[in-house]
Structure formats: C-alpha cells, structure tokens
Design an enzyme around this catalytic site. Structure first.
Site, PDB file in Angstrom:
ATOM      1  N   TYR A  10     117.119  34.179  94.514  1.00  0.00           N
ATOM      2  CA  TYR A  10     118.376  34.943  94.465  1.00  0.00           C
ATOM      3  C   TYR A  10     119.025  35.024  95.846  1.00  0.00           C
ATOM      4  O   TYR A  10     120.240  34.833  95.991  1.00  0.00           O
ATOM      5  CB  TYR A  10     118.078  36.335  93.914  1.00  0.00           C
ATOM      6  CG  TYR A  10     119.277  37.172  93.593  1.00  0.00           C
ATOM      7  CD1 TYR A  10     120.137  36.830  92.551  1.00  0.00           C
ATOM      8  CD2 TYR A  10     119.550  38.341  94.307  1.00  0.00           C
ATOM      9  CE1 TYR A  10     121.239  37.619  92.234  1.00  0.00           C
ATOM     10  CE2 TYR A  10     120.641  39.136  94.002  1.00  0.00           C
ATOM     11  CZ  TYR A  10     121.481  38.766  92.974  1.00  0.00           C
ATOM     12  OH  TYR A  10     122.575  39.550  92.666  1.00  0.00           O
ATOM     13  N   LYS A  53     122.723  33.415  96.800  1.00  0.00           N
ATOM     14  CA  LYS A  53     123.807  34.257  97.299  1.00  0.00           C
ATOM     15  C   LYS A  53     124.105  33.961  98.766  1.00  0.00           C
ATOM     16  O   LYS A  53     125.273  34.027  99.195  1.00  0.00           O
ATOM     17  CB  LYS A  53     123.447  35.733  97.113  1.00  0.00           C
ATOM     18  CG  LYS A  53     123.335  36.169  95.649  1.00  0.00           C
ATOM     19  CD  LYS A  53     124.623  35.953  94.876  1.00  0.00           C
ATOM     20  CE  LYS A  53     124.584  36.608  93.500  1.00  0.00           C
ATOM     21  NZ  LYS A  53     125.831  36.399  92.740  1.00  0.00           N
TER      22      LYS A  53
END
Length: 239
Positions: A150, A154
C-alpha cells in the site's frame, strides 16, 4: 456546472467527497466497482439535497473496460474535476506477503490511476481548466508496518502526481495529493480502537470523512488555482 468523477465514490471518504462537490454545484459521477447499489444510494442522497449526480460502475484495473466507460461519460463533455480515490488494503508483513497481495494493491491504486486519468487528460486540456486530486495515505508519507504494498502504491502516486503537475501546469490544470491519516470510515473500523487513536494521534481523535472532503473541495475550486504538485497531509498532527 462542471462535471466531476470520484472513483471509489461509494466508500466513506469517497461519498463525503461526492456530497461536497455536488453541494458546490458540480455534476458528480459517483463511481463504484461492484457496489453499484451503494453508489446509487449516494446519488439518491445528493439528489434529495437538490444537487446533481449519477452512478457509474467499472473496474479501474480493467483498462479496456475503464476506457469504454469513460468514452461514454465523455460524450457529455470533458470531466474537469477528477478525484482518484479508489484504493484497497491487503495487508501482510512483507516476508509473508504474497505476489497476489502485492499485485492487487498496486493494480488498484497505481494502475487504476493511469487507467482513469490518462483518457481524461486531453479532453481536460482542451477546456484549459482542470483539477486532479489523488487520495493517498499517511502510509505513503511515513510508512506503516504490514503495508509495504500500500505504501509503495501510494508513494508512487505522489511521484506521478508531481510529474503530471509539471506537464499540465501551463494548461490551467492542477494536480495534487491529499494524504489522510486515521479517518473514521468502514475501512478503518476495527483497525484502531479509541485508546489506540488517542495514543497515536496528537489531536486524540480520528478524522471525519467530511474533513477530508472539505480539503478536496478546496483543491478542486478556483481558489486553489495556484496550488499544484503538492502532497497535503490531513492527519491530526500524526506526523
């Protein structure tokens, strides 16, 4: 009336963003993947408030299906406000993370950004006005255990946004990132109890989706015309 698309618009933060943009007088496309019924509920609430919205459904990881869906939307004119909010968690400590967990998270957050944004860019350029807001996470700024996938997705979104901001600045289009911390949504429910939030967050509370939506709405407005290429955290002084 400008036309806005919010991916992941049926979730907690996404729905708040949709409601806020609609309240500003924009026609909002509330996107969902499989949860079209939830997107329809957000649309119904927006319309009940006297504002304009409609639900759309497509898988942002499917490039061909996304392109086809966007072609249909573009028949009505350019999308001038784009909020890339779609994202998923599939957490595991890195030594135990599967390739599938890595790929799924990267695919939605990063490849999904490309699949949605790239087809909308040229029509937006032709209008000489646009706002692209990419919703990220504190995990991309400070890292987080169990979220290497993640954080990577991002973090790459941050870099892509800065580069895209440079490309589009002369065309009246801004590109920014909003990086929330702990926000009170269904996705975060159960991940942090009240004591953990008080221990981790200097403001001693979780943020509200509406607070994130206010920041996104400002960045999508004329008032934020000179702000571009920025990663703006909203996290209660967490970092």
């Amino acid at each position: 009336m400008k036309r806005a698309l919010v991916t992941g618009g049926s979730g907690g933060i996404g729905a708040a963003i949709c409601r806020r943009l609609a309240a500003d007088g924009h026609h909002v496309f509330v996107h969902a993947n499989r949860g079209l019924d939830r997107a329809a509920a957000v649309v119904a609430a927006i319309r009940a408030a006297g504002n304009s919205a409609e639900a759309v459904a497509f898988d942002v990881t499917d490039r061909a299906a996304t392109a086809a869906a966007l072609d249909t939307l573009l028949e009505g004119g350019a999308i001038q406000i784009l909020v890339n909010n779609a994202g998923i968690h599939d957490d595991a400590v890195f030594p135990g993370m599967s390739g599938e967990q890595w790929d799924r998270v990267i695919d939605v957050s990063l490849n999904g950004f490309f699949n949605v944004t790239q087809p909308l860019t040229l029509p937006m350029i032709r209008t000489r006005w646009g706002r692209i807001v990419n919703v990220s996470s504190v995990a991309a700024v400070a890292g987080n255990r169990g979220q290497v996938n993640y954080s990577a997705a991002k973090g790459a979104l941050h870099a892509a946004s800065k580069s895209l901001a440079l490309e589009l600045a002369s065309r009246g289009i801004s590109v920014n990132v909003v990086a929330p911390g702990i926000i009170e949504t269904g996705m975060s429910e159960g991940a942090f109890d009240a004591d953990a939030v008080k221990r981790l967050v200097p403001m001693q509370r979780a943020g509200q989706p509406e607070e994130v939506a206010e920041l996104v709405a400002f960045l999508a407005s004329d008032k934020a015309a000179y702000i571009s290429g920025q990663v703006i955290s909203i996290n209660g002084a967490l970092i």
